[in-house]
Design a protein around this motif. Structure first.
Motif, PDB file in Angstrom:
ATOM      1  N   UNK A  47       0.166  -1.242  -0.150  1.00  0.00           N
ATOM      2  CA  UNK A  47      -0.258  -0.042  -0.400  1.00  0.00           C
ATOM      3  C   UNK A  47       0.950   1.580  -0.175  1.00  0.00           C
ATOM      4  N   UNK A  48       1.718   0.883   0.836  1.00  0.00           N
ATOM      5  CA  UNK A  48       2.681   2.534   1.280  1.00  0.00           C
ATOM      6  C   UNK A  48       2.983   2.827  -0.279  1.00  0.00           C
ATOM      7  N   UNK A  49       3.549   1.885  -0.712  1.00  0.00           N
ATOM      8  CA  UNK A  49       4.859   1.996  -1.878  1.00  0.00           C
ATOM      9  C   UNK A  49       4.002   1.745  -3.477  1.00  0.00           C
ATOM     10  N   UNK A  50       2.422   1.371  -3.654  1.00  0.00           N
ATOM     11  CA  UNK A  50       1.620   1.757  -4.679  1.00  0.00           C
ATOM     12  C   UNK A  50       2.922  -0.115  -5.510  1.00  0.00           C
ATOM     13  N   UNK A  51       2.887  -1.191  -5.042  1.00  0.00           N
ATOM     14  CA  UNK A  51       3.502  -2.324  -5.858  1.00  0.00           C
ATOM     15  C   UNK A  51       2.996  -3.291  -5.095  1.00  0.00           C
ATOM     16  N   UNK A  52       2.628  -4.123  -5.856  1.00  0.00           N
ATOM     17  CA  UNK A  52       2.525  -4.903  -5.896  1.00  0.00           C
ATOM     18  C   UNK A  52       3.621  -6.730  -5.295  1.00  0.00           C
ATOM     19  N   UNK A  53       3.539  -6.593  -4.068  1.00  0.00           N
ATOM     20  CA  UNK A  53       5.223  -8.442  -4.299  1.00  0.00           C
ATOM     21  C   UNK A  53       4.931  -9.310  -4.872  1.00  0.00           C
ATOM     22  N   UNK A  54       5.969 -10.355  -4.823  1.00  0.00           N
ATOM     23  CA  UNK A  54       5.152 -11.430  -5.900  1.00  0.00           C
ATOM     24  C   UNK A  54       5.959 -12.210  -4.718  1.00  0.00           C
ATOM     25  N   UNK A  55       5.258 -13.668  -5.453  1.00  0.00           N
ATOM     26  CA  UNK A  55       5.128 -14.816  -4.118  1.00  0.00           C
ATOM     27  C   UNK A  55       6.439 -15.226  -3.361  1.00  0.00           C
ATOM     28  N   UNK A  56       7.559 -15.448  -3.965  1.00  0.00           N
ATOM     29  CA  UNK A  56       8.941 -15.940  -3.939  1.00  0.00           C
ATOM     30  C   UNK A  56       9.460 -13.839  -2.763  1.00  0.00           C
ATOM     31  N   UNK A  57       8.901 -13.065  -3.221  1.00  0.00           N
ATOM     32  CA  UNK A  57      10.144 -11.893  -2.587  1.00  0.00           C
ATOM     33  C   UNK A  57       8.698 -11.370  -0.934  1.00  0.00           C
ATOM     34  N   UNK A  58       7.755 -12.554  -1.132  1.00  0.00           N
ATOM     35  CA  UNK A  58       7.021 -12.064   0.146  1.00  0.00           C
ATOM     36  C   UNK A  58       7.837 -13.848   1.460  1.00  0.00           C
ATOM     37  N   UNK A  59       7.589 -14.183   0.172  1.00  0.00           N
ATOM     38  CA  UNK A  59       8.738 -15.571   1.500  1.00  0.00           C
ATOM     39  C   UNK A  59      10.107 -14.918   1.801  1.00  0.00           C
ATOM     40  N   UNK A  60      10.377 -14.280   0.696  1.00  0.00           N
ATOM     41  CA  UNK A  60      12.181 -13.505   0.742  1.00  0.00           C
ATOM     42  C   UNK A  60      12.640 -12.511   1.665  1.00  0.00           C
ATOM     43  N   UNK A  61      11.275 -12.320   2.400  1.00  0.00           N
ATOM     44  CA  UNK A  61      11.098 -10.853   3.053  1.00  0.00           C
ATOM     45  C   UNK A  61      11.411 -11.018   4.383  1.00  0.00           C
ATOM     46  N   UNK A  62      12.561 -11.489   4.794  1.00  0.00           N
ATOM     47  CA  UNK A  62      12.583 -11.929   6.567  1.00  0.00           C
ATOM     48  C   UNK A  62      13.368 -11.098   6.908  1.00  0.00           C
ATOM     49  N   UNK A  63      13.400  -9.808   6.596  1.00  0.00           N
ATOM     50  CA  UNK A  63      14.377  -8.559   7.903  1.00  0.00           C
ATOM     51  C   UNK A  63      14.365  -7.676   7.231  1.00  0.00           C
ATOM     52  N   UNK A  64      14.496  -6.734   8.206  1.00  0.00           N
ATOM     53  CA  UNK A  64      14.064  -5.134   7.234  1.00  0.00           C
ATOM     54  C   UNK A  64      15.304  -5.285   6.357  1.00  0.00           C
TER      55      UNK A  64
END
Length: 78
Positions: A47-64
């Protein structure tokens, strides 16, 4: 507000933490960043950056820090 400030705000608002607590934050390092909190974080990032993350990126999003790397793939410079 810069993109980096916006990014920090997403973490502080999603998890109820201070900006100082975001730097070394990792998935499940705080009680709020569990699987439910992760989905809330992803939704707020999208919402903040007006993007849609891919499923792989959602899974890889593991830290700041990893989130910064992932956002660069979407041409968002922090």
């Amino acid at each position: 507000m810069t993109n980096f400030e916006k990014y920090i705000n997403v973490f502080t608002e999603t998890f109820g933490i201070t900006a100082d607590e975001t730097k070394d934050l990792k998935y499940q390092s705080i009680e709020e960043w569990d699987s439910i909190g992760h989905m809330g974080l992803v939704a707020n990032i999208e919402d903040s950056f007006n993007i849609m993350l891919d499923a792989d990126d959602i899974i890889d999003f593991s830290s700041f820090g990893k989130g910064i790397e992932i956002l660069k793939k979407y041409t968002i410079e922090l």
